[in-house]
Enzyme design. Structure first.
Site, PDB file in Angstrom:
ATOM      1  N   ASP A 225      57.235 108.449  39.454  1.00 20.17           N
ATOM      2  CA  ASP A 225      58.344 108.654  38.605  1.00 20.17           C
ATOM      3  C   ASP A 225      59.483 109.433  39.166  1.00 20.17           C
ATOM      4  OD1 ASP A 225      59.238 108.462  35.896  1.00 20.17           O
ATOM      5  OD2 ASP A 225      59.110 110.353  35.822  1.00 20.17           O
ATOM      6  N   GLU A 270      59.856 105.344  42.309  1.00 18.16           N
ATOM      7  CA  GLU A 270      61.127 104.873  41.564  1.00 18.16           C
ATOM      8  C   GLU A 270      62.446 105.421  42.053  1.00 18.16           C
ATOM      9  OE1 GLU A 270      62.701 105.196  36.849  1.00 18.16           O
ATOM     10  OE2 GLU A 270      61.578 106.735  37.750  1.00 18.16           O
TER      11      GLU A 270
END
Length: 522
Positions: A225, A270
């Site tokens: 993330d 990401e």
């Protein structure tokens, strides 16, 4: 179909596909030599809370994923990505309070190990969200850090004299937040998510140990993330080469350390940037990053029914990735994820466009990602809760296992359900299964080097994919009208192998494609 008929059919398919082999195929680069001994390469993203509830509390759980592994397997996917499963004060889980724990609403570590075992028995890999840019402000580390004398104080980023407390973060909100002790700390996303200080060796060591902990449980990899925000915290950092260099250096350190525990760990980051050049530096430090630029381009091309340079752009990007990563990279294309409006909503509930978008995605090399419910055509528009709604299993909406953590906000009807589509050969669900099956049959669709084929017609996209085992040409008609185009003598195409819709004709070097149809040609 009898077992004997199924075996004979499999043999026939294998024999036909063996014609694809080109022993004399030139070795273009390291990417061409990838092994074809793998499944589809497709991953399925799951929000556990929304998927399937086994204990009747309305919240999807880990045992629910286990209960639905046969459904997931029926899609043909190679792996699943679970959104955060750790304890957290929020419904979404992206502010973690215990990195080595399981959210009690989802189950126990024992439940998770059972899920891992059952997934692996079915040949399904498990990737989990690793949220290490920041913790929750309820994490014991941050609570301890409020004491300036505590060792954890330096685990976070605190304002110094002269700090601009009105600075804007890299994601557009306030960067600095006032703590209960009166000091200001950095939180790129919100005040509930204080950023960790990766210049502190103790933080880097701890986060590597967290990764190793989950690898020892049997996890196959991590979705990282906010991978770009480890050092890219402020709006002024967004194009800072020093921040980028420090990001890449950290992820290289992280990957190398985890490979000591599992040499095959797979890391997908990401990096939410729209310029392909911004993704290239992460190839090598990570296995891959999500291809945000192509996600945007695919949906825009489908909406406009025009080729917006997808093949040309990917050929350029892949060449850059190969150079930067010494040939060792994957791509991770997708259409949408848990932070974006669902595909069907972006396509204004146009099923023909949805089918075309699926065909575009699943004929690209690498590891395409599908967001749960996408295979049914579920809709969902912002706010975020409305794009993370319960999976639709039944025609009438409710039924055994249906999560009810929130009500549906969309106009989806009974047809948008597994029950309605499961046995309908013409359903979107079965189109997804067919397209994913293509990737199992033809290795070039997974591993091939992509070359754009220039086509005069702006409504047609065509490209070749070539690996050590096969070479194919993929052609898409993006429009609502049939298209015919000349392939040219250098296309070296002999037959139509696969088609998403009936009616594809190859004759005298001319390819006829019905509306919204994809064909794979030998």
């Amino acid at each position: 179909m009898s077992k004997l008929s199924a075996v004979l059919r499999s043999v026939a398919i294998a024999a036909a596909l063996s014609l694809l082999c080109l022993p004399a195929l030139a070795r273009e680069d390291a990417a061409v030599a990838k092994s074809a001994a793998q499944a589809s390469g497709v991953y399925y993203e799951i929000f556990v809370r929304a998927f399937y509830d086994t204990n009747g509390d309305g919240i999807g759980d880990l045992n629910g994923i286990t209960a639905k592994l046969d459904y997931i397997k029926s899609l043909g996917v190679s792996g699943i990505w679970l959104m955060p499963i750790n304890p957290s004060p929020s419904y979404h889980g992206y502010d973690i309070t215990d990195y080595e724990g399981i959210n009690p609403q989802y189950g126990t570590l024992q439940d998770f190990k059972k899920l891992l075992d059952e997934a692996h028995k079915r040949g399904i890999k498990v990737v989990i969200d690793m949220v290490i840019n920041h913790t929750s402000d309820q994490h014991p580390w941050f609570k301890a850090a409020l004491d300036a004398k505590d060792p954890h104080h330096d685990w976070y980023l605190w304002a110094k004299p002269g700090t601009d407390l009105h600075a804007i973060s890299a994601v557009g909100g306030p960067a600095w937040h006032r703590a209960s002790n009166g000091a200001y700390y950095e939180g790129t996303f919100t005040g509930a998510m204080p950023d960790l200080n990766y210049d502190n060796p103790a933080v880097r060591k701890e986060m590597i140990e967290v990764g190793r902990f989950w690898l020892r449980q049997g996890v196959d990899g991590f979705r990282l993330d906010a991978a770009q925000h480890i050092y890219d915290d402020l709006r002024t950092d967004m194009n800072d080469p020093i921040a980028l260099q420090k990001n890449a250096r950290w992820w290289a350190e992280y990957r190398h350390a985890l490979e000591v525990t599992n040499p095959h760990v797979w890391l997908v980051g990401e990096v939410a940037r729209q310029n392909p050049d911004d993704l290239t530096p992460y190839m090598g430090p990570l296995n891959t990053v999500f291809n945000f630029p192509v996600a945007t381009q695919l949906i825009e091309s489908v909406n406009q029914e025009r080729n917006l340079g997808i093949g040309r752009g990917l050929e350029y990007s892949y060449a850059a990735y190969r150079t930067h990563a010494q040939g060792k990279f994957d791509d991770a294309p997708f259409l949408t994820n848990h932070d974006q409006e669902r595909v069907m909503s972006q396509l204004d509930d146009n099923m023909a466009h949805m089918r075309l978008a699926a065909a575009l995605l699943l004929t690209l090399p690498g590891h395409p990602f599908i967001y749960y419910g996408e295979e049914l055509g579920m809709q969902g528009a912002k706010p975020d809760e409305n794009i993370r709604e319960p999976m639709r299993w039944y025609r009438n909406g409710k039924g055994e296992g249906t999560a009810s953590w929130k009500d549906w906000s969309t106009s989806d009807d009974a047809a948008i359900s597994v029950e309605a589509q499961q046995n309908d050969p013409a359903s979107l669900l079965n189109l997804y299964r067919k397209l994913i099956g293509w990737r199992e049959q033809i290795s070039a669709l997974r591993d091939g080097v992509l070359h754009d084929m220039p086509v005069v017609d702006p409504h047609v996209l065509a490209y070749t994919l070539k690996d050590a085992q096969s070479r194919v040409l993929v052609a898409h008609n993006l429009s609502r009208e049939a298209r015919v185009f000349e392939l040219g003598a250098d296309a070296h195409v002999s037959s139509v192998l696969l088609q998403s819709e009936d009616g594809v004709v190859l004759e005298n070097g001319r390819l006829s494609l019905p509306p919204y149809t994809t064909a794979v040609l030998q």
